[in-house]
Enzyme design. Structure first.
Site, PDB file in Angstrom:
ATOM      1  N   ASP A  37      41.862  58.031  35.491  1.00 21.83           N
ATOM      2  CA  ASP A  37      42.424  57.498  36.717  1.00 21.83           C
ATOM      3  C   ASP A  37      43.615  56.595  36.408  1.00 21.83           C
ATOM      4  O   ASP A  37      43.443  55.459  35.962  1.00 21.83           O
ATOM      5  CB  ASP A  37      41.357  56.712  37.493  1.00 21.83           C
ATOM      6  CG  ASP A  37      41.884  56.159  38.803  1.00 21.83           C
ATOM      7  OD1 ASP A  37      42.928  56.649  39.273  1.00 21.83           O
ATOM      8  OD2 ASP A  37      41.234  55.254  39.357  1.00 21.83           O
ATOM      9  N   ASP A  82      35.922  56.939  34.074  1.00 26.16           N
ATOM     10  CA  ASP A  82      35.861  57.126  35.519  1.00 26.16           C
ATOM     11  C   ASP A  82      35.094  58.385  35.910  1.00 26.16           C
ATOM     12  O   ASP A  82      34.918  58.648  37.099  1.00 26.16           O
ATOM     13  CB  ASP A  82      37.266  57.129  36.125  1.00 26.16           C
ATOM     14  CG  ASP A  82      37.301  56.501  37.503  1.00 26.16           C
ATOM     15  OD1 ASP A  82      36.380  55.735  37.831  1.00 26.16           O
ATOM     16  OD2 ASP A  82      38.253  56.769  38.265  1.00 26.16           O
ATOM     17  N   ARG A 121      36.364  57.940  46.234  1.00 26.52           N
ATOM     18  CA  ARG A 121      35.645  58.144  47.491  1.00 26.52           C
ATOM     19  C   ARG A 121      36.150  59.385  48.233  1.00 26.52           C
ATOM     20  O   ARG A 121      35.412  59.977  49.018  1.00 26.52           O
ATOM     21  CB  ARG A 121      35.761  56.902  48.362  1.00 26.52           C
ATOM     22  CG  ARG A 121      37.142  56.577  48.864  1.00 26.52           C
ATOM     23  CD  ARG A 121      37.287  55.140  49.333  1.00 26.52           C
ATOM     24  NE  ARG A 121      37.196  54.215  48.203  1.00 26.52           N
ATOM     25  CZ  ARG A 121      37.274  52.896  48.335  1.00 26.52           C
ATOM     26  NH1 ARG A 121      37.421  52.348  49.525  1.00 26.52           N
ATOM     27  NH2 ARG A 121      37.192  52.117  47.273  1.00 26.52           N
ATOM     28  N   LYS A 132      47.836  51.758  38.253  1.00 27.43           N
ATOM     29  CA  LYS A 132      47.123  50.631  37.668  1.00 27.43           C
ATOM     30  C   LYS A 132      48.000  49.923  36.635  1.00 27.43           C
ATOM     31  O   LYS A 132      48.959  50.498  36.110  1.00 27.43           O
ATOM     32  CB  LYS A 132      45.843  51.120  36.967  1.00 27.43           C
ATOM     33  CG  LYS A 132      44.772  51.685  37.869  1.00 27.43           C
ATOM     34  CD  LYS A 132      43.577  52.139  37.036  1.00 27.43           C
ATOM     35  CE  LYS A 132      42.489  52.765  37.888  1.00 27.43           C
ATOM     36  NZ  LYS A 132      41.777  51.746  38.689  1.00 27.43           N
ATOM     37  N   ASP A 185      44.685  54.566  44.609  1.00 31.64           N
ATOM     38  CA  ASP A 185      43.718  54.182  43.584  1.00 31.64           C
ATOM     39  C   ASP A 185      42.299  54.129  44.136  1.00 31.64           C
ATOM     40  O   ASP A 185      41.359  53.841  43.410  1.00 31.64           O
ATOM     41  CB  ASP A 185      44.108  52.827  42.983  1.00 31.64           C
ATOM     42  CG  ASP A 185      43.405  52.551  41.660  1.00 31.64           C
ATOM     43  OD1 ASP A 185      42.936  53.522  41.030  1.00 31.64           O
ATOM     44  OD2 ASP A 185      43.313  51.372  41.266  1.00 31.64           O
ATOM     45  N   LYS A 209      30.809  61.505  40.718  1.00 28.60           N
ATOM     46  CA  LYS A 209      32.261  61.373  40.679  1.00 28.60           C
ATOM     47  C   LYS A 209      32.777  61.780  39.305  1.00 28.60           C
ATOM     48  O   LYS A 209      32.432  61.166  38.297  1.00 28.60           O
ATOM     49  CB  LYS A 209      32.665  59.929  40.983  1.00 28.60           C
ATOM     50  CG  LYS A 209      34.157  59.627  40.826  1.00 28.60           C
ATOM     51  CD  LYS A 209      34.442  58.133  41.005  1.00 28.60           C
ATOM     52  CE  LYS A 209      35.852  57.775  40.600  1.00 28.60           C
ATOM     53  NZ  LYS A 209      36.118  56.317  40.670  1.00 28.60           N
ATOM     54  N   GLU A 236      40.679  56.760  45.053  1.00 30.67           N
ATOM     55  CA  GLU A 236      40.606  58.222  45.077  1.00 30.67           C
ATOM     56  C   GLU A 236      39.198  58.760  44.918  1.00 30.67           C
ATOM     57  O   GLU A 236      38.881  59.854  45.384  1.00 30.67           O
ATOM     58  CB  GLU A 236      41.510  58.815  43.984  1.00 30.67           C
ATOM     59  CG  GLU A 236      40.909  58.946  42.598  1.00 30.67           C
ATOM     60  CD  GLU A 236      40.497  57.617  41.954  1.00 30.67           C
ATOM     61  OE1 GLU A 236      39.577  57.628  41.119  1.00 30.67           O
ATOM     62  OE2 GLU A 236      41.086  56.576  42.289  1.00 30.67           O
TER      63      GLU A 236
END
Length: 448
Positions: free
Chosen positions: A219, A237, A300, A226, A296, A214, A298
């Site tokens: 993010d 991230d 996956r 967030k 949020d 990933k 995202e």
């Protein structure tokens, strides 16, 4: 010429057997040194000099993984040799060097101590694992203003060229042309285009091992934004991508007989007029439609498109790593990544081997009854589970929907960050899962 001082690791039960001069023995007693974990004691030499150090590693029940890393954190700059109760000398040397890690790109830092490879250690393996960890840590520690999608792509290209790996990238609107719609949707709001990087190495006839990481360089949470506190560490991230690159390095460095493929979707989950929205329904490479329950969730989405690509060539093994859910941290804390596997035997083998290389993982269930939490009334699946329960498990179940042909799939939900100093892991970015996955791949496909 730099002098070398000895560092003797000693447990609470091993002090009596040490060879010390009478003066040193008296000094140890006067200092109340008993081998307490983390206690460093300088030994007196001639003329008031230091002749070496004792370092306590505690009792066996009190001894954490990578305990030799505590010595590196305690010692001043200098060059040292390790002896005493090292356990596996290769792991002891790795632990020491990882404990000496410093990130000095933006602030002058005191250089960490260095050590000789101890007798009986595999020097190549020490170098391989330390280089992998440092690669991952340096990338994760670098903030997003200096490691945006463009810069991460450049870093990966440099990585590939140095290892004679093929390099290809699909970027921007070409993601739609080549059927990676979810990678495009997640990253399209950023000023820097989303992309998918594809690396290959090894004999095409060898067993196929594919790694997926990933690569969300930052993010915000997207339109489901967030909090300020929740956004503070989001430069990490892309920790899955960084650790996957570290794992790829170990495989290539060891020349393991596999056909290696590395897929890294790179995006910034930003906010602008083109950001994807809660309630949107996205197509996917797999052909499944995905309702967006939360922008949020995202990571996956981009992993799903990359996993679908990986799955198309029916590899022997797919491993993905991602800083995917806060739920895994709530359940297991920062030290213990959650591991999932479509093959129970491989999952157990991975976790058992992880303990042997002091890279712990915890095997979690792909509990099929929870798939209902991902149901959607208007699409094939929702990207966010209803009810807030089993967040890490439902994220893994979401990913499993996109892997059908691989002989085995492993998913690691990692934190990639040490909020507190731990043995071999200073505060900040950290490697997780590299040694464990390397041990599994080497055991299954290696020549020794």
């Amino acid at each position: 010429m730099t002098s070398t001082l000895g560092v003797t690791l000693v447990s609470e039960s091993g002090l009596a057997g040490l060879e010390l001069s009478p003066a040193q023995r008296k000094w140890v007693e006067t200092s109340s040194f008993t081998g307490q974990r983390g206690r460093l004691l300088a030994l007196p030499g001639e003329g008031g000099s230091i002749s070496g150090y004792l370092f306590g590693i505690g009792a066996p029940a009190d001894r954490p993984p990578l305990v030799a890393g505590l010595a590196a954190a305690a010692l001043p700059e200098g060059h040292y040799s390790l002896s005493g109760e090292l356990g596996d000398p290769t792991l002891a040397a790795i632990a020491f060097r990882l404990g000496a890690y410093r990130f000095g790109k933006y602030k002058k830092t005191q250089p960490g101590p260095t050590c000789e490879v101890p007798t009986g250690a595999d020097a190549d393996e020490v170098e391989r694992q330390v280089e992998a960890a440092v690669l991952a840590r340096d990338l994760i520690n670098t903030p997003a203003n200096d490691l945006g999608p463009d810069a991460l792509e450049t870093a990966i290209k440099t990585f590939a060229e140095a290892r004679n790996m093929s390099f290809a990238v699909t970027r921007g609107e070409d993601l739609l042309r080549d059927n990676f719609p979810m990678i495009h949707a997640v990253g399209r709001a950023s000023a820097q285009a989303p992309r998918l990087v594809d690396l290959r190495w090894g004999d095409a006839a060898a067993p196929k091992v594919t790694l997926v990481g990933k690569g969300v360089i930052f993010d915000t949470g997207g339109l489901d934004i967030k909090t300020a506190a929740g956004m503070l560490l989001m430069k990490k991230d892309m920790g899955g991508a960084a650790n996957i690159l570290g794992l790829a390095h170990t495989i290539v460095s060891a020349k393991l007989p596999v056909r290696l493929r590395v897929l890294i979707p790179i995006v910034e989950n930003a906010i602008s007029a083109t950001a994807f929205r809660p309630g949107d329904v996205l197509p996917s490479r797999k052909g499944l439609t995905v309702e967006i329950g939360n922008t949020d969730a995202e990571g996956r989405l981009i992993l799903a498109d990359a996993l679908a690509l990986a799955d198309e060539e029916r590899p022997d093994l797919i491993i993905d790593m991602a800083t995917l859910t806060g739920a895994a941290r709530v359940a297991l804390g920062p030290d213990l990544p959650a591991a999932y596997s479509s093959d129970d035997a491989i999952g157990r083998e991975l976790v058992a081997g992880a303990g042997g290389v002091e890279d712990p993982l915890w095997l979690m269930p792909l509990w099929a009854p929870y798939e209902g939490l991902l149901s959607s009334r208007i699409a094939d699946i929702n990207n966010a589970a209803s009810g807030g329960h089993a967040g890490s498990i439902t994220a893994a179940l979401f990913l499993r929907k996109f892997v059908a042909n691989a002989k085995a799939w492993v998913h690691l939900d990692i934190m990639a960050w040490a909020p507190d100093a731990r043995p071999g892991r200073p505060v900040g970015a950290t490697d997780q899962g590299i040694r464990a996955c390397y041990a599994l791949i080497r055991k299954r496909y290696g020549t020794n």
